[in-house]
Design a protein around this motif. Structure first.
Motif, PDB file in Angstrom:
ATOM      1  N   GLU A   4     -19.027 -49.429 -48.708  1.00 26.44           N
ATOM      2  CA  GLU A   4     -17.976 -48.416 -48.550  1.00 26.44           C
ATOM      3  C   GLU A   4     -18.435 -47.011 -48.898  1.00 26.44           C
ATOM      4  O   GLU A   4     -17.858 -46.020 -48.426  1.00 26.44           O
ATOM      5  N   TYR A   5     -19.479 -46.885 -49.702  1.00 23.48           N
ATOM      6  CA  TYR A   5     -19.901 -45.566 -50.171  1.00 23.48           C
ATOM      7  C   TYR A   5     -20.675 -44.786 -49.116  1.00 23.48           C
ATOM      8  O   TYR A   5     -20.797 -43.567 -49.220  1.00 23.48           O
ATOM      9  N   ILE A   6     -21.184 -45.469 -48.084  1.00 27.05           N
ATOM     10  CA  ILE A   6     -21.846 -44.769 -46.986  1.00 27.05           C
ATOM     11  C   ILE A   6     -20.885 -43.787 -46.330  1.00 27.05           C
ATOM     12  O   ILE A   6     -21.270 -42.665 -45.974  1.00 27.05           O
ATOM     13  N   ALA A   7     -19.641 -44.203 -46.181  1.00 32.74           N
ATOM     14  CA  ALA A   7     -18.651 -43.405 -45.448  1.00 32.74           C
ATOM     15  C   ALA A   7     -17.898 -42.407 -46.312  1.00 32.74           C
ATOM     16  O   ALA A   7     -17.020 -41.698 -45.801  1.00 32.74           O
ATOM     17  N   LYS A   8     -18.232 -42.313 -47.608  1.00 29.07           N
ATOM     18  CA  LYS A   8     -17.496 -41.340 -48.417  1.00 29.07           C
ATOM     19  C   LYS A   8     -18.340 -40.598 -49.457  1.00 29.07           C
ATOM     20  O   LYS A   8     -17.844 -39.668 -50.094  1.00 29.07           O
ATOM     21  N   ARG A   9     -19.614 -40.962 -49.640  1.00 24.47           N
ATOM     22  CA  ARG A   9     -20.440 -40.257 -50.613  1.00 24.47           C
ATOM     23  C   ARG A   9     -20.742 -38.850 -50.109  1.00 24.47           C
ATOM     24  O   ARG A   9     -20.743 -38.590 -48.919  1.00 24.47           O
ATOM     25  N   LYS A  10     -21.007 -37.951 -51.029  1.00 22.11           N
ATOM     26  CA  LYS A  10     -21.432 -36.608 -50.676  1.00 22.11           C
ATOM     27  C   LYS A  10     -22.485 -36.132 -51.655  1.00 22.11           C
ATOM     28  O   LYS A  10     -22.607 -36.680 -52.759  1.00 22.11           O
ATOM     29  N   SER A  11     -23.252 -35.139 -51.263  1.00 19.66           N
ATOM     30  CA  SER A  11     -24.229 -34.557 -52.160  1.00 19.66           C
ATOM     31  C   SER A  11     -23.500 -33.696 -53.193  1.00 19.66           C
ATOM     32  O   SER A  11     -22.759 -32.783 -52.827  1.00 19.66           O
ATOM     33  N   VAL A  12     -23.699 -34.013 -54.454  1.00 20.12           N
ATOM     34  CA  VAL A  12     -23.057 -33.286 -55.557  1.00 20.12           C
ATOM     35  C   VAL A  12     -24.081 -32.349 -56.192  1.00 20.12           C
ATOM     36  O   VAL A  12     -25.185 -32.776 -56.553  1.00 20.12           O
ATOM     37  N   ARG A  13     -23.726 -31.081 -56.330  1.00 20.49           N
ATOM     38  CA  ARG A  13     -24.664 -30.093 -56.873  1.00 20.49           C
ATOM     39  C   ARG A  13     -24.134 -29.374 -58.113  1.00 20.49           C
ATOM     40  O   ARG A  13     -24.791 -28.491 -58.646  1.00 20.49           O
ATOM     41  N   LYS A  14     -22.938 -29.738 -58.553  1.00 22.93           N
ATOM     42  CA  LYS A  14     -22.390 -29.190 -59.792  1.00 22.93           C
ATOM     43  C   LYS A  14     -22.139 -30.350 -60.741  1.00 22.93           C
ATOM     44  O   LYS A  14     -21.509 -31.342 -60.362  1.00 22.93           O
ATOM     45  N   PHE A  15     -22.597 -30.197 -61.978  1.00 29.63           N
ATOM     46  CA  PHE A  15     -22.584 -31.317 -62.910  1.00 29.63           C
ATOM     47  C   PHE A  15     -21.983 -30.944 -64.259  1.00 29.63           C
ATOM     48  O   PHE A  15     -22.050 -29.795 -64.697  1.00 29.63           O
TER      49      PHE A  15
END
Length: 230
Positions: A4-15
């Motif tokens: 399921e994470y293929i269709a909703k993951r995104k690159s996160v650049r703020k932590f």
């Protein structure tokens, strides 16, 4: 999709710089040991490295990916790295691929390839399917195989999506766009890593997965044949 994470993951650049618990770091290291390489005969390493003093919104942790320099090494790293990216997303941890090596110590004797900053997200971890900015299937493939949709959603350097797939007789022939003269060496490396990432998504959606280069694959003008999913 099976993952399921293929269709909703995104690159996160703020932590969020909050340190992880020892248990969470141990779980991530266990996953590193369990990942499947695309090419088992290529030596590689994945190190968890902590930045003890991250500035605001910068990642507190990095995965350093290193490899012996060998044909297929970049695809191998992309394949391994995306397995870990999907895993991190599944446990609520944000990440993204980064080319530039941070000024942090590595213990690997192999050649640095790429890194993956990661940490608790200080921005949304997921996105809706309509938020993906991707090429249409008709622009990246010939024939039909449901798994190519997973490859279409894969992240790529500068969102270039420089891949092409030919689905035929239950096989997926994989190609990457020929780099131009000015970006030759850099883009060559990036598109190989990107292919490994896309192959990871195909693998995640496959009942069985085998990948190798064939002598009988069709040619594709403007593209370099990489290998075939059997």
């Amino acid at each position: 999709m099976k993952n399921e994470y293929i269709a909703k993951r995104k690159s996160v650049r703020k932590f969020d710089a909050t340190p992880f618990s020892d248990e969470l770091l141990a779980a991530i290291k266990d996953k590193i040991k369990a990942v499947r390489p695309l090419f088992p005969d290529i030596a590689y390493s994945v190190e968890v490295i902590e930045d003890k003093n991250p500035s605001k919104h910068n990642p507190p942790y990095y995965l350093f990916f290193s490899s012996e320099e060998k044909d297929g090494c970049y695809e191998n790293i992309g394949f391994i790295g995306q397995q870990l990216s999907l895993y991190l997303t599944s446990i609520g941890v944000g990440s993204y691929f980064r080319m530039k090596k941070p000024n942090l110590d590595s213990k690997s004797n192999l050649t640095y390839v790429i890194c993956m900053p990661f940490g608790r997200p200080a921005e949304p971890l997921f996105r809706e399917s309509f938020e993906f900015k991707r090429k249409k299937l008709s622009e990246i493939c010939e024939g039909y195989d449901i798994r190519i949709e997973a490859a279409r959603l894969a992240p790529s350097a500068f969102n270039g999506q420089n891949w092409y797939f030919v689905a035929k007789s239950g096989r997926i022939h994989c190609y990457r766009k020929k780099p131009n003269f000015f970006m030759g060496v850099i883009k060559d490396k990036l598109t190989c890593i990107d292919m490994g990432i896309a192959l990871c998504h195909i693998c995640e959606e496959s009942e069985t997965f085998s990948y190798r280069k064939l002598d009988t694959a069709p040619e594709k003008k403007g593209y370099i044949y990489m290998g075939t999913v059997i």
